[in-house]
Design a protein around this motif. Sequence first.
Motif: not given
Length: 138
Positions: A39-57
């Motif tokens: 879901l966070i990846k999709q939110l980031c896509k909607e917010l026009t993130v240009v970086d790769t989104v991954s879990s910061p575990t």
Amino acid sequence: MDKNYALEELPYIAKEILNNVTSKVLLFYGEMGVGKTTLIKQLCKELTVVDTVSSPTFSLVNEYRTEKDTMSIYHFDFYRIKHENEAYDIGFEDYLYNNQWCFIEWPENVKNLLPLDAVAITISLTEDGKRNIQLKTN
């Protein structure tokens, strides 16, 4: 907001969340593997993130840039922390109060540090294999 959705409906769910939240601090609750990071990846896509989104575990926080150079998104994963002091050590409070988006997985591990106006998003699996999402604002 309280609704069931299939994964292919995720873009609509993300848009609905962004259109209805009253805070830029979003808290993601749910069991391991239920789809918080998805879901966070999709939110980031909607917010026009240009970086790769991954879990910061392991890093605890990832910063993502958007097409607008004035906006950053901070993605926290507090699954593995043992004490809230670990969040202090990375400057967690500075992130929370800079008027940028903060997406926080496993917020229950830093519950005493969270702003009162944060929006809680709880995701769970339904019997038919869909997800249920509940959004609560204070």
